[in-house]
Design an enzyme around this catalytic site. Structure first.
Site, PDB file in Angstrom:
ATOM      1  N   GLY A   1       0.866  -1.178   0.000  1.00 40.01           N
ATOM      2  CA  GLY A   1       0.000   0.000   0.000  1.00 40.01           C
ATOM      3  C   GLY A   1       0.907   1.234   0.000  1.00 40.01           C
ATOM      4  O   GLY A   1       1.888   1.295   0.750  1.00 40.01           O
TER       5      GLY A   1
ATOM      6  N   ARG B   1      10.314  -1.083  -4.688  1.00 41.93           N
ATOM      7  CA  ARG B   1       9.213  -1.234  -5.659  1.00 41.93           C
ATOM      8  C   ARG B   1       9.171   0.043  -6.490  1.00 41.93           C
ATOM      9  O   ARG B   1       9.382   1.130  -5.945  1.00 41.93           O
ATOM     10  CB  ARG B   1       7.856  -1.444  -4.958  1.00 41.93           C
ATOM     11  CG  ARG B   1       7.647  -2.860  -4.433  1.00 41.93           C
ATOM     12  CD  ARG B   1       6.248  -3.037  -3.867  1.00 41.93           C
ATOM     13  NE  ARG B   1       5.250  -3.350  -4.894  1.00 41.93           N
ATOM     14  CZ  ARG B   1       3.943  -3.438  -4.625  1.00 41.93           C
ATOM     15  NH1 ARG B   1       3.492  -3.231  -3.412  1.00 41.93           N
ATOM     16  NH2 ARG B   1       3.086  -3.727  -5.594  1.00 41.93           N
TER      17      ARG B   1
ATOM     18  N   CYS C   1      -9.045  -3.338  -4.775  1.00 38.92           N
ATOM     19  CA  CYS C   1      -7.773  -3.524  -4.061  1.00 38.92           C
ATOM     20  C   CYS C   1      -7.931  -3.176  -2.576  1.00 38.92           C
ATOM     21  O   CYS C   1      -9.033  -3.266  -2.025  1.00 38.92           O
ATOM     22  CB  CYS C   1      -6.656  -2.714  -4.716  1.00 38.92           C
ATOM     23  SG  CYS C   1      -5.006  -3.199  -4.146  1.00 38.92           S
TER      24      CYS C   1
ATOM     25  N   ASP D   1      -1.544   5.145  -6.233  1.00 33.34           N
ATOM     26  CA  ASP D   1      -0.101   4.926  -6.013  1.00 33.34           C
ATOM     27  C   ASP D   1       0.709   6.105  -6.536  1.00 33.34           C
ATOM     28  O   ASP D   1       1.716   6.482  -5.948  1.00 33.34           O
ATOM     29  CB  ASP D   1       0.354   3.629  -6.677  1.00 33.34           C
ATOM     30  CG  ASP D   1      -0.155   2.439  -5.891  1.00 33.34           C
ATOM     31  OD1 ASP D   1      -1.290   2.003  -6.171  1.00 33.34           O
ATOM     32  OD2 ASP D   1       0.548   1.999  -4.970  1.00 33.34           O
TER      33      ASP D   1
ATOM     34  N   ASN E   1      -3.054   3.134 -10.158  1.00 35.55           N
ATOM     35  CA  ASN E   1      -3.497   2.333  -9.007  1.00 35.55           C
ATOM     36  C   ASN E   1      -3.475   0.859  -9.437  1.00 35.55           C
ATOM     37  O   ASN E   1      -3.109   0.527 -10.573  1.00 35.55           O
ATOM     38  CB  ASN E   1      -4.895   2.778  -8.567  1.00 35.55           C
ATOM     39  CG  ASN E   1      -5.296   2.198  -7.212  1.00 35.55           C
ATOM     40  OD1 ASN E   1      -4.539   2.272  -6.250  1.00 35.55           O
ATOM     41  ND2 ASN E   1      -6.472   1.612  -7.131  1.00 35.55           N
TER      42      ASN E   1
HETATM   43  C1  RUB Z   1      -2.034  -1.199  -3.396  1.00 39.76           C
HETATM   44  C2  RUB Z   1      -2.865  -0.213  -4.125  1.00 39.76           C
HETATM   45  C3  RUB Z   1      -3.593   0.803  -3.293  1.00 39.76           C
HETATM   46  C4  RUB Z   1      -2.745   2.087  -3.232  1.00 39.76           C
HETATM   47  C5  RUB Z   1      -3.288   3.082  -2.215  1.00 39.76           C
HETATM   48  O1  RUB Z   1      -1.227  -1.983  -4.270  1.00 39.76           O
HETATM   49  O2  RUB Z   1      -2.895  -0.155  -5.341  1.00 39.76           O
HETATM   50  O3  RUB Z   1      -4.827   1.120  -3.856  1.00 39.76           O
HETATM   51  O4  RUB Z   1      -1.416   1.770  -2.874  1.00 39.76           O
HETATM   52  O5  RUB Z   1      -3.200   2.528  -0.915  1.00 39.76           O
HETATM   53  P1  RUB Z   1      -0.239  -3.084  -3.625  1.00 39.76           P
HETATM   54  P2  RUB Z   1      -3.092   3.430   0.416  1.00 39.76           P
HETATM   55  O6  RUB Z   1      -1.066  -4.015  -2.834  1.00 39.76           O
HETATM   56  O7  RUB Z   1       0.397  -3.699  -4.817  1.00 39.76           O
HETATM   57  O8  RUB Z   1       0.774  -2.324  -2.775  1.00 39.76           O
HETATM   58  O9  RUB Z   1      -4.291   4.315   0.414  1.00 39.76           O
HETATM   59  O10 RUB Z   1      -3.061   2.440   1.534  1.00 39.76           O
HETATM   60  O11 RUB Z   1      -1.830   4.230   0.307  1.00 39.76           O
END
Ligand code: RUB
Length: 309
Positions: free
Chosen positions: A19, A60, A128, A199, A209
């Site tokens: 995330g 990443r 997600c 993201d 995203n």
């Molecule tokens: C996670 C993802 C989330 C964003 C936002 O991808 O796409 O929608 O990161 O998350 P992964 P947040 O599981 O590949 O990391 O709001 O928690 O920053």
């Protein structure tokens, strides 16, 4: 024992920490640890911080929140490198703490602003697992809004299960669907709003995203459903003002097919996609609700420092 920087790098790479917001905070906390480590003088500590920052950023490639957090901390370090070691450390630790607190307040503020956008009886679809979206939806529920949520599974890593569990544990009526049911369910269940996290957000208002987000946005437009992105400004890309783009992560085929291969078939596993600004109605940020066209101005105003280095 494994060095803390290597450990957090591996945690982010293997998605034990995932995330966009969480990886930025994990990197910031790691640099805080490095800032307290042994060093003979300020230049030596600065060197250590830069080495650690480089390693963390390589974990990443797609969430800009990671380099944004590291670059900000290194910028503060560079700005104060004329100070003697103890004073340098003190200043840096104070700035990192403030930066982490700001991220947490941003999350809280987005939940507060976002909750005001939710209406009673709204049926919300999310994709997600975004802490920001989870917080926003939970706040709306705590504010007394009668809502229901539909979560997509989010293959291949099923982060949608995390969202469904989190929201349902909070008492919110929650359903889970396979990703490919998104269009049908949006239509048949009469989804009112799609809310997703981000993201990376470009100056153009285009947004990156989890893979699958863009097709949901296209469905939302076809069905006249509001498409909302909830995101802290740490996910905005200052370098995109200069045309720079992030690398789109491609993950191991074994996440899609257990054995990693189907004889004779190339298995692709793109982890993110770009949703065109045209399909986004609004961004909910800690600075308020903005349309995609306003991202450019917000970036110039808030991230001017980035472009100086
Ligand atoms: C996670 C993802 C989330 C964003 C936002 O991808 O796409 O929608 O990161 O998350 P992964 P947040 O599981 O590949 O990391 O709001 O928690 O920053």
């Amino acid at each position: 024992m494994k060095d803390i920087v290597d450990k957090i790098h591996d945690d982010i790479k293997s998605m034990r920490v995932r995330g966009a917001l969480d990886i930025a905070i994990a990197a910031s906390k790691t640099l805080k640890k490095v800032a307290t480590s042994d060093a003979k003088n300020t230049p030596q500590l600065l060197q250590k911080l830069k080495r650690a920052g480089k390693k963390l950023k390589s974990a990443r490639p797609t969430a800009i929140s990671l380099p944004n957090a590291v670059n900000y901390i290194l910028y503060i370090a560079d700005k104060n490198c004329h100070l003697e070691l103890n004073e340098f450390r003190r200043k840096l630790l104070e700035s990192i703490d403030r930066f982490i607190d700001e991220q947490k307040s941003a999350l809280d503020r987005i939940a507060e602003i976002g909750s005001n956008l939710i209406e009673d009886n709204d049926l919300i679809l999310t994709h997600c697992n975004s802490d920001t979206v989870d917080m926003l939806i939970k706040r709306a529920w705590d504010d007394g809004k009668e809502i229901e949520v539909v979560c997509t599974e989010t293959r291949p890593r099923y982060q949608g299960h995390l969202t469904a569990k989190e929201l349902s544990n909070h008492g919110i009526p929650t359903s889970l669907i396979v990703d490919s049911a998104a269009h049908l369910m949006m239509k048949e269940l009469k989804i009112d709003k799609v809310i997703v996290g981000a993201d990376t957000i470009y100056a153009s208002g285009d947004m990156i995203n989890k893979i699958g987000t863009s097709q949901i946005a296209i469905c939302a437009r076809e069905l006249d459903i509001d498409f909302i992105v909830a995101s802290e400004s740490i996910k905005f890309s200052p370098q995109s003002l200069l045309g720079s783009r992030v690398e789109m992560e491609e993950r191991d085929p074994s996440e899609v097919i257990k054995s990693g291969k189907l004889p004779g078939v190339r298995v692709l596993n793109p982890a993110f996609d770009i949703t065109n600004a045209d399909y986004i109605d609004i961004f909910v940020t800690e600075f308020g609700v903005i349309p995609p066209e306003a991202v450019y101005h917000l970036l110039r105003e808030k991230f001017g420092w980035e472009l100086e280095i």
